[in-house]
Design a protein around this motif. Structure first.
Motif: not given
Length: 163
Positions: A16-29
């Motif tokens: 199993l692996a887990g990854y984070a999808f987080v962006t800046n205020e411009s929506g860039h990951p």
């Protein structure tokens, strides 16, 4: 006799692996430089019996971010390599929200080790696999398509879980 973690890992048929999808205020990951020098989502493989959310949360903390991973954006079943190579891996991509400008400034890693990627362009240091995962995650967020199930990075269109 209890198995050592290394022996237990070899005995398991899936990882199993887990990854984070987080962006800046411009929506860039947010992408980090992986060991292979390509950009990847923050996160990694689980250790022993921990849930997939743990590596995503751990890597966010290592970046100095106090963010709890949220809903799953995609699940990707990467099949094992042939001839007895590494076992299958199930990758979970968790939505972790948008970072404020002060949070972006607080990222605790050298400047060249992370980047916010404009999703409109194919970044030179991103693998095709990471690009497909990025596209699917953005589609799930913007079009409310549910959590897609992928196989080897490709969407299996008839399998998704509605939010």
């Amino acid at each position: 006799m209890a198995q050592e973690p290394d022996q237990q890992r070899r005995a398991d048929s899936r990882r199993l692996a887990g990854y984070a999808f987080v962006t800046n205020e411009s929506g860039h990951p947010l992408m980090v430089t992986g060991p292979d020098q390509h950009l990847a989502f923050p996160g990694g493989e689980t250790i022993a019996d921990e849930p997939a959310v743990q590596p995503a949360a751990y890597h966010l903390r290592r970046l100095g971010l106090s963010i709890a991973p949220g809903p799953i954006l995609s699940v990707d079943h990467m099949e094992a390599y042939p001839l007895g190579g590494a076992p299958d891996v199930i990758n979970f991509l968790f939505y972790c929200g948008k970072l404020t400008a002060p949070q972006v400034k607080s990222i605790a890693t050298p400047k060249g080790q992370f980047e916010f990627v404009n999703p409109k362009f194919f970044h030179w240091s991103m693998t095709r696999y990471q690009r497909r995962c990025l596209d699917v995650a953005l589609d799930a967020l913007t079009n409310n398509t549910g959590c897609p199930y992928l196989r080897n990075g490709l969407r299996i269109s008839h399998l998704s879980v509605s939010a």
